[in-house]
Design a protein around this motif. Structure first.
Motif, short mmCIF file in Angstrom:
data_model
loop_
_atom_site.label_atom_id
_atom_site.label_comp_id
_atom_site.label_asym_id
_atom_site.label_seq_id
_atom_site.Cartn_x
_atom_site.Cartn_y
_atom_site.Cartn_z
N MET A 1 3.94 8.57 -14.05
CA MET A 1 4.51 9.10 -12.81
C MET A 1 3.71 10.30 -12.31
N LEU A 2 3.26 11.14 -13.24
CA LEU A 2 2.42 12.27 -12.84
C LEU A 2 1.09 11.77 -12.25
N ASP A 3 0.59 10.66 -12.79
CA ASP A 3 -0.66 10.07 -12.27
C ASP A 3 -0.52 9.69 -10.80
N ILE A 4 0.62 9.10 -10.44
CA ILE A 4 0.76 8.60 -9.06
C ILE A 4 1.34 9.66 -8.12
N SER A 5 1.70 10.82 -8.66
CA SER A 5 2.29 11.87 -7.84
C SER A 5 1.26 12.52 -6.93
N THR A 6 1.66 12.83 -5.73
CA THR A 6 0.84 13.62 -4.82
C THR A 6 0.87 15.09 -5.23
N ILE A 7 2.05 15.54 -5.65
CA ILE A 7 2.28 16.93 -6.03
C ILE A 7 3.09 16.95 -7.32
N ILE A 8 2.70 17.81 -8.25
CA ILE A 8 3.46 18.02 -9.48
C ILE A 8 4.08 19.41 -9.41
N GLU B 1 0.84 -1.19 0.00
CA GLU B 1 0.00 0.00 0.00
C GLU B 1 0.88 1.25 0.00
N ARG B 2 0.64 2.14 -0.98
CA ARG B 2 1.46 3.33 -1.10
C ARG B 2 1.12 4.31 0.02
N SER B 3 2.14 4.73 0.76
CA SER B 3 1.92 5.66 1.84
C SER B 3 2.82 6.89 1.73
N SER B 4 3.74 6.90 0.78
CA SER B 4 4.67 8.02 0.62
C SER B 4 3.98 9.21 -0.04
N ILE B 5 4.53 10.39 0.24
CA ILE B 5 4.17 11.58 -0.53
C ILE B 5 5.12 11.62 -1.73
N ILE B 6 4.56 11.59 -2.92
CA ILE B 6 5.38 11.57 -4.14
C ILE B 6 5.34 12.95 -4.77
N ILE B 7 6.53 13.57 -4.89
CA ILE B 7 6.65 14.89 -5.48
C ILE B 7 7.42 14.77 -6.79
N SER B 8 6.76 15.05 -7.90
CA SER B 8 7.45 15.02 -9.18
C SER B 8 7.93 16.42 -9.53
N ASP C 1 9.15 8.54 3.55
CA ASP C 1 8.16 9.59 3.77
C ASP C 1 7.89 10.38 2.50
N PHE C 2 8.97 10.68 1.77
CA PHE C 2 8.86 11.43 0.52
C PHE C 2 9.64 10.71 -0.57
N ILE C 3 9.04 10.64 -1.74
CA ILE C 3 9.73 10.17 -2.95
C ILE C 3 9.73 11.33 -3.92
N VAL C 4 10.92 11.77 -4.33
CA VAL C 4 11.05 12.88 -5.27
C VAL C 4 11.44 12.30 -6.63
N LEU C 5 10.65 12.60 -7.65
CA LEU C 5 10.88 12.09 -9.00
C LEU C 5 11.44 13.20 -9.88
N ASP D 1 -6.63 16.28 -17.02
CA ASP D 1 -7.52 16.16 -15.85
C ASP D 1 -6.78 16.01 -14.53
N TYR D 2 -5.55 16.51 -14.45
CA TYR D 2 -4.91 16.58 -13.14
C TYR D 2 -5.56 17.71 -12.34
N GLU D 3 -5.82 17.44 -11.07
CA GLU D 3 -6.42 18.47 -10.23
C GLU D 3 -5.50 19.69 -10.17
N GLU D 4 -6.10 20.87 -10.32
CA GLU D 4 -5.28 22.08 -10.30
C GLU D 4 -4.55 22.24 -8.96
N SER D 5 -5.16 21.74 -7.89
CA SER D 5 -4.51 21.86 -6.57
C SER D 5 -3.28 20.95 -6.47
N LYS D 6 -3.19 19.97 -7.35
CA LYS D 6 -2.05 19.05 -7.36
C LYS D 6 -0.86 19.65 -8.10
#
Length: 276
Positions: free
Chosen positions: A141-148, A4-11, A124-128, A174-179
């Motif tokens: 990768m953008l799909d699974i990112s928490t933040i772009i 189960e993915r629990s990291s915050i992924i920042i691309s 805790d964080f994965i930076v792509l 269709d990426y959320e603008e808040s993302k």
């Protein structure tokens, strides 16, 4: 290890090469690690990845080797065997390096990378650090990112056009603008384009602005150290720490970054006509 993915992924993504994407990814990773978080930086600029070069590291382990091992012997595969540790003083974070050879870059499979990222869920964080195209891998990768982090240098009209097209494409996917977090790099360099005009054209404010400091970046790369060690008093170092503070809900205090100077106004109507 849980699936189960629990990291915050920042691309860290851009549609223009050479605008500080890798420097941003490295210093974001270092800043998060400085705050005590477990961080893994994944170099997904598969053909021209520079993370290892910037940090003066060398390793036989790469994401290409991780993929081969995972496909050949999935039951024994452990992604930690392919991670390289960057350590300086008390700071440390992990790196999954890009392939060493262009041939290996072409063998990378999107689903394999997703499976590898999934095994990094204990960080805790994965930076792509992504390359500058809308490839199938980058989209996954953008799909699974928490933040772009969509980063750009808006210094002349073609750069503005490129940045707007890239941002519009992200919205159309269709990426959320808040993302999507718009990051302007070299924001205080001399230019004809007013940042406020850019924001009005995009319909979205910049989430963060990073000042220009080429000498400090050059020193950082030459020494193979993040900016916080190579140039601790740099305004750019302060800018990165401030960005980290936004992502950890802890704003840096006593950091003074001068406001970005606005250039000559009156260009908004011209930009609007140009892009309409």
């Amino acid at each position: 290890m849980s699936n189960e993915r629990s990291s915050i992924i920042i691309s860290v993504f851009s549609t223009t090469p050479g605008i500080g994407k890798t420097v941003t990814a490295i210093n974001l990773s270092a800043g998060l690690a400085k705050e005590g978080y477990r961080v893994c930086l994944v170099d997904l600029d598969l053909q021209f990845g520079d993370v290892m070069n910037y940090l003066k590291l060398n390793s036989k382990y790469t994401i290409a080797g991780a993929q081969r091992t995972m496909q050949d012997d999935p039951d024994k595969f452990n992604v930690t065997d392919f991670l390289v540790n960057y350590k300086y003083d008390s700071l440390n974070f992990s790196i999954l390096p890009a392939p060493k050879y262009v041939y290996d870059a072409y063998q990378i499979d999107v689903f394999a990378v997703e499976a590898i990222i999934k095994q990094l869920n204990y960080f805790d964080f994965i930076v792509l650090d992504l390359n500058s195209v809308f490839s199938s891998l980058n989209l996954a990768m953008l799909d699974i990112s928490t933040i772009i982090n969509f980063i750009g240098v808006i210094d002349f009209l073609p750069a503005l056009k490129n940045f707007k097209i890239g941002y519009d494409t992200l919205i159309r996917f269709d990426y959320e603008e808040s993302k999507i977090r718009l990051i302007e790099n070299r924001a205080d360099s001399q230019k004809l384009i007013d940042g406020r005009d850019v924001e009005r054209l995009l319909g979205e404010p910049f989430y963060h602005r990073l000042p220009n400091d080429f000498p400090s970046v050059s020193k950082s790369i030459n020494e193979g150290r993040p900016l916080m060690f190579a140039a601790p008093d740099s305004r750019l170092t302060a800018g990165f720490l401030q960005l980290v503070g936004k992502y950890t809900n802890r704003q840096e205090k006593n950091i003074d970054i001068p406001e970005v100077n606005s250039s000559q106004g009156g260009l908004f109507s011209y930009f609007s006509n140009f892009f309409s």
